[in-house]
Design a protein around this motif. Structure first.
Motif, PDB file in Angstrom:
ATOM      1  N   ALA A 120     -19.647  18.282 -57.203  1.00  0.00           N
ATOM      2  CA  ALA A 120     -18.799  17.684 -56.166  1.00  0.00           C
ATOM      3  C   ALA A 120     -17.780  18.689 -55.612  1.00  0.00           C
ATOM      4  CB  ALA A 120     -18.120  16.418 -56.717  1.00  0.00           C
ATOM      5  N   ASP A 121     -16.489  18.316 -55.536  1.00  0.00           N
ATOM      6  CA  ASP A 121     -15.483  19.186 -54.941  1.00  0.00           C
ATOM      7  C   ASP A 121     -15.237  20.451 -55.764  1.00  0.00           C
ATOM      8  OD1 ASP A 121     -15.154  17.464 -52.830  1.00  0.00           O
ATOM      9  OD2 ASP A 121     -13.352  16.510 -53.625  1.00  0.00           O
ATOM     10  N   GLY A 122     -15.478  20.382 -57.068  1.00  0.00           N
ATOM     11  CA  GLY A 122     -15.341  21.587 -57.885  1.00  0.00           C
ATOM     12  C   GLY A 122     -16.366  22.637 -57.513  1.00  0.00           C
ATOM     13  N   ALA A 123     -17.546  22.201 -57.109  1.00  0.00           N
ATOM     14  CA  ALA A 123     -18.569  23.136 -56.651  1.00  0.00           C
ATOM     15  C   ALA A 123     -18.193  23.723 -55.294  1.00  0.00           C
ATOM     16  CB  ALA A 123     -19.918  22.427 -56.561  1.00  0.00           C
ATOM     17  N   LYS A 124     -17.656  22.888 -54.424  1.00  0.00           N
ATOM     18  CA  LYS A 124     -17.261  23.384 -53.095  1.00  0.00           C
ATOM     19  C   LYS A 124     -16.218  24.492 -53.218  1.00  0.00           C
ATOM     20  CE  LYS A 124     -17.042  20.445 -49.817  1.00  0.00           C
ATOM     21  NZ  LYS A 124     -16.649  19.300 -48.933  1.00  0.00           N
ATOM     22  N   ALA A 125     -15.235  24.292 -54.099  1.00  0.00           N
ATOM     23  CA  ALA A 125     -14.213  25.326 -54.293  1.00  0.00           C
ATOM     24  C   ALA A 125     -14.816  26.595 -54.883  1.00  0.00           C
ATOM     25  CB  ALA A 125     -13.107  24.789 -55.208  1.00  0.00           C
ATOM     26  N   ALA A 126     -15.758  26.441 -55.802  1.00  0.00           N
ATOM     27  CA  ALA A 126     -16.394  27.609 -56.414  1.00  0.00           C
ATOM     28  C   ALA A 126     -17.183  28.405 -55.378  1.00  0.00           C
ATOM     29  CB  ALA A 126     -17.302  27.153 -57.555  1.00  0.00           C
TER      30      ALA A 126
ATOM     31  N   GLU B 153      -6.984  30.680 -58.364  1.00  0.00           N
ATOM     32  CA  GLU B 153      -7.486  30.975 -59.705  1.00  0.00           C
ATOM     33  C   GLU B 153      -8.960  31.373 -59.662  1.00  0.00           C
ATOM     34  OE1 GLU B 153      -4.959  28.081 -62.616  1.00  0.00           O
ATOM     35  OE2 GLU B 153      -6.190  27.072 -61.108  1.00  0.00           O
ATOM     36  N   ILE B 154      -9.758  30.629 -58.905  1.00  0.00           N
ATOM     37  CA  ILE B 154     -11.192  30.947 -58.813  1.00  0.00           C
ATOM     38  C   ILE B 154     -11.384  32.295 -58.116  1.00  0.00           C
ATOM     39  CG2 ILE B 154     -13.435  30.165 -57.999  1.00  0.00           C
ATOM     40  CD1 ILE B 154     -12.269  27.287 -58.024  1.00  0.00           C
ATOM     41  N   ALA B 155     -10.603  32.543 -57.073  1.00  0.00           N
ATOM     42  CA  ALA B 155     -10.689  33.826 -56.381  1.00  0.00           C
ATOM     43  C   ALA B 155     -10.388  34.981 -57.326  1.00  0.00           C
ATOM     44  CB  ALA B 155      -9.740  33.846 -55.185  1.00  0.00           C
ATOM     45  N   MET B 156      -9.408  34.799 -58.218  1.00  0.00           N
ATOM     46  CA  MET B 156      -9.101  35.828 -59.198  1.00  0.00           C
ATOM     47  C   MET B 156     -10.286  36.058 -60.133  1.00  0.00           C
ATOM     48  SD  MET B 156      -7.178  38.115 -60.562  1.00  0.00           S
ATOM     49  CE  MET B 156      -5.457  37.895 -60.039  1.00  0.00           C
ATOM     50  N   MET B 157     -10.944  34.995 -60.561  1.00  0.00           N
ATOM     51  CA  MET B 157     -12.114  35.151 -61.432  1.00  0.00           C
ATOM     52  C   MET B 157     -13.179  36.018 -60.768  1.00  0.00           C
ATOM     53  SD  MET B 157     -12.578  31.199 -62.598  1.00  0.00           S
ATOM     54  CE  MET B 157     -11.146  30.226 -63.086  1.00  0.00           C
ATOM     55  N   VAL B 158     -13.473  35.681 -59.521  1.00  0.00           N
ATOM     56  CA  VAL B 158     -14.521  36.416 -58.812  1.00  0.00           C
ATOM     57  C   VAL B 158     -14.101  37.861 -58.584  1.00  0.00           C
ATOM     58  CG1 VAL B 158     -15.815  36.553 -56.649  1.00  0.00           C
ATOM     59  CG2 VAL B 158     -15.449  34.333 -57.754  1.00  0.00           C
ATOM     60  N   SER B 159     -12.849  38.076 -58.196  1.00  0.00           N
ATOM     61  CA  SER B 159     -12.362  39.428 -57.945  1.00  0.00           C
ATOM     62  C   SER B 159     -12.384  40.280 -59.208  1.00  0.00           C
ATOM     63  CB  SER B 159     -10.939  39.366 -57.371  1.00  0.00           C
ATOM     64  OG  SER B 159     -10.388  40.656 -57.254  1.00  0.00           O
TER      65      SER B 159
ATOM     66  N   ASP C 238     -21.755  39.711 -70.075  1.00  0.00           N
ATOM     67  CA  ASP C 238     -22.587  40.195 -68.962  1.00  0.00           C
ATOM     68  C   ASP C 238     -22.373  39.364 -67.709  1.00  0.00           C
ATOM     69  OD1 ASP C 238     -24.198  42.108 -70.589  1.00  0.00           O
ATOM     70  OD2 ASP C 238     -24.888  40.271 -71.552  1.00  0.00           O
ATOM     71  N   VAL C 239     -21.760  38.195 -67.859  1.00  0.00           N
ATOM     72  CA  VAL C 239     -21.507  37.274 -66.761  1.00  0.00           C
ATOM     73  C   VAL C 239     -20.293  36.445 -67.163  1.00  0.00           C
ATOM     74  CG1 VAL C 239     -23.097  35.540 -67.716  1.00  0.00           C
ATOM     75  CG2 VAL C 239     -22.557  35.477 -65.273  1.00  0.00           C
ATOM     76  N   ILE C 240     -19.523  35.995 -66.196  1.00  0.00           N
ATOM     77  CA  ILE C 240     -18.352  35.170 -66.468  1.00  0.00           C
ATOM     78  C   ILE C 240     -18.695  33.716 -66.154  1.00  0.00           C
ATOM     79  CG2 ILE C 240     -15.941  34.713 -65.885  1.00  0.00           C
ATOM     80  CD1 ILE C 240     -16.452  37.381 -67.382  1.00  0.00           C
ATOM     81  N   LYS C 241     -18.431  32.839 -67.125  1.00  0.00           N
ATOM     82  CA  LYS C 241     -18.711  31.407 -66.967  1.00  0.00           C
ATOM     83  C   LYS C 241     -17.386  30.666 -66.825  1.00  0.00           C
ATOM     84  CE  LYS C 241     -20.898  27.306 -67.808  1.00  0.00           C
ATOM     85  NZ  LYS C 241     -21.295  26.938 -69.174  1.00  0.00           N
ATOM     86  N   VAL C 242     -17.353  29.712 -65.890  1.00  0.00           N
ATOM     87  CA  VAL C 242     -16.149  28.912 -65.661  1.00  0.00           C
ATOM     88  C   VAL C 242     -16.550  27.465 -65.421  1.00  0.00           C
ATOM     89  CG1 VAL C 242     -16.190  29.457 -63.194  1.00  0.00           C
ATOM     90  CG2 VAL C 242     -14.081  28.613 -64.232  1.00  0.00           C
ATOM     91  N   ALA C 243     -15.680  26.547 -65.790  1.00  0.00           N
ATOM     92  CA  ALA C 243     -15.853  25.139 -65.432  1.00  0.00           C
ATOM     93  C   ALA C 243     -14.886  24.804 -64.313  1.00  0.00           C
ATOM     94  CB  ALA C 243     -15.608  24.238 -66.639  1.00  0.00           C
ATOM     95  N   THR C 244     -15.397  24.643 -63.095  1.00  0.00           N
ATOM     96  CA  THR C 244     -14.542  24.222 -61.979  1.00  0.00           C
ATOM     97  C   THR C 244     -14.643  22.717 -61.753  1.00  0.00           C
ATOM     98  OG1 THR C 244     -16.235  24.663 -60.295  1.00  0.00           O
ATOM     99  CG2 THR C 244     -14.725  26.468 -60.855  1.00  0.00           C
ATOM    100  N   SER C 245     -15.264  22.031 -62.692  1.00  0.00           N
ATOM    101  CA  SER C 245     -15.315  20.567 -62.705  1.00  0.00           C
ATOM    102  C   SER C 245     -15.146  20.109 -64.143  1.00  0.00           C
ATOM    103  CB  SER C 245     -16.667  20.052 -62.199  1.00  0.00           C
ATOM    104  OG  SER C 245     -16.901  20.414 -60.868  1.00  0.00           O
ATOM    105  N   GLY C 246     -14.803  18.819 -64.281  1.00  0.00           N
ATOM    106  CA  GLY C 246     -14.863  18.223 -65.599  1.00  0.00           C
ATOM    107  C   GLY C 246     -16.301  18.095 -66.059  1.00  0.00           C
TER     108      GLY C 246
END
Length: 399
Positions: free
Chosen positions: A227-233, A206-212, A180-188
């Protein structure tokens, strides 16, 4: 058709973030009216009690009761589903009538709850968490062993992926399996073998592909991110940031502008500290990451106008202790009403369920929580719960 009136309770109005004495009329599983002097066929005396909308927890792991890999590796495979049923009941008993499972539960568990086969909260499931090779969800350890908190099975596909095309295929697999939702780890992360939470994982394409690809299936993306992983997300359009420690001002400004939710899971840090103090064993490099963690961004996020939704990351704090998160949110500067809003209407909006749930308004489903005393008093709220209702039916009563 029976009309039941809940008479004279102090209602938490999630829209105005206030409480007032009123009646609620429930008919055919929905709220028919809110006001005073309402009539009905049966009556529930709520004098001296509070009435809350059914609460939400936007980050749980129902099939897990521990993060002890050695213990989990020795359990029979199917035990996780019975454990999940037990944890669903514990979650329901503390007034949580809807959850978003952030990896673990599969489509069949959601169907079983919907069909009334097992008691539990309504569920939105992610199945598993996308991870890059060597990322937070990669089960490889330096010994070359593979020890997986969430071993793959037909209803929970393996999720280590690299590059946009692998991601496209994997999301389609997850959708096919009932996500029902896609989960990803964009940080360690903390309790995995790889990098800590300040290290960004996955690149923008890669993150853009997930969202698309998630959007093409009508789904959103939730990101374990700091941190920066959140900014990219955030930059690439995820719906919510889970945990969200060490967020800088630029990230918070983007989140406020785009309406990206923060699900802080403050309970996770508390639970980890308690586990370590209680003697639970973690490898030294994991303990080092835990000692360096922290950096809550909640107070600054609120000041920046970022929407907050409640999530706990159970079992890092035990299932059934979910409402500990409310006190932790207040300790970060939210008022009790704001914390309750994070666990009701804000959470419903995050999950796209606000037309049906999250507030005590006519036409919405009659998920109600009756508590002794003032509903705005969040201290020992779990211990004051009397009855939990879903669709107007009592699904838990305090003994």
């Amino acid at each position: 058709m029976t009309r039941t009136v809940f008479r004279g309770g102090t209602l938490f109005d999630a829209v105005s973030k206030s409480a007032t004495v009123a009646d609620i009329a429930v008919e055919d599983g929905r709220i028919a009216a809110v006001g005073t002097g309402l009539d009905g066929d049966t009556e529930v005396d709520c004098a001296g009690r509070g009435i809350l909308p059914g609460l939400f927890d936007c980050h749980v792991h129902l099939t897990m009761s521990s993060t002890d890999l050695f213990h989990i590796a020795q359990e029979p495979f199917s035990v996780q589903f019975y454990e999940g049923a037990l944890n669903m009941a514990k979650t329901l008993a503390c007034g949580i009538t809807t959850v978003r499972d952030a990896a673990g539960a599969d489509h069949g568990m959601r169907v079983a709850q919907e069909r009334g086969m097992i008691p539990g909260p309504r569920m939105r499931v992610s199945l598993n968490m996308l991870s890059q090779t060597g990322g937070h969800g990669d089960p490889w350890w330096p010994s070359t062993c593979v020890m997986d908190l969430l071993p793959a099975h037909p209803g929970r596909p393996p999720v280590v992926v690299d590059g946009p095309e692998q991601i496209r295929h994997k999301i389609r697999e997850l959708v096919r399996a009932g996500a029902d939702v896609i989960k990803v780890a964009t940080s360690g992360g903390l309790v995995s073998s790889g990098a800590g939470p300040r290290i960004a994982h996955f690149r923008d394409d890669e993150i853009a592909m997930m969202v698309s690809e998630a959007s093409a299936a009508g789904l959103h993306v939730m990101a374990h991110a700091n941190a920066d992983g959140a900014k990219a997300a955030v930059r690439n359009g995820v719906r919510s940031i889970e945990h969200g420690n060490h967020l800088d001002d630029e990230t918070l400004a983007m989140m406020a502008e785009r309406g990206t939710w923060l699900v802080p899971t403050l309970s996770a840090g508390l639970g980890l500290r308690r586990a370590i103090e209680g003697g639970e064993q973690y490898p030294d490099h994991v303990l080092a990451k835990i000692e360096e963690s922290g950096g809550s961004s909640v107070a600054r996020a609120v000041r920046a106008g970022v929407p907050i939704a409640m999530g706990t990351d159970t079992p890092l704090i035990p299932h059934g202790e979910n409402l500990t998160e409310l006190r932790l949110l207040v300790d970060e500067g939210l008022t009790p009403a704001q914390a309750l809003h994070a666990a009701t209407l804000s959470a419903a909006e995050l999950m796209g369920l606000d037309a049906e749930l999250g507030s005590l308004e006519p036409g919405k489903r009659a998920d109600l929580v009756l508590v002794d005393g003032d509903p705005l008093d969040i201290d020992d709220l779990s211990g004051r719960i009397r009855t939990v209702y879903q669709d107007g039916h009592a699904v838990h009563r305090r003994a």
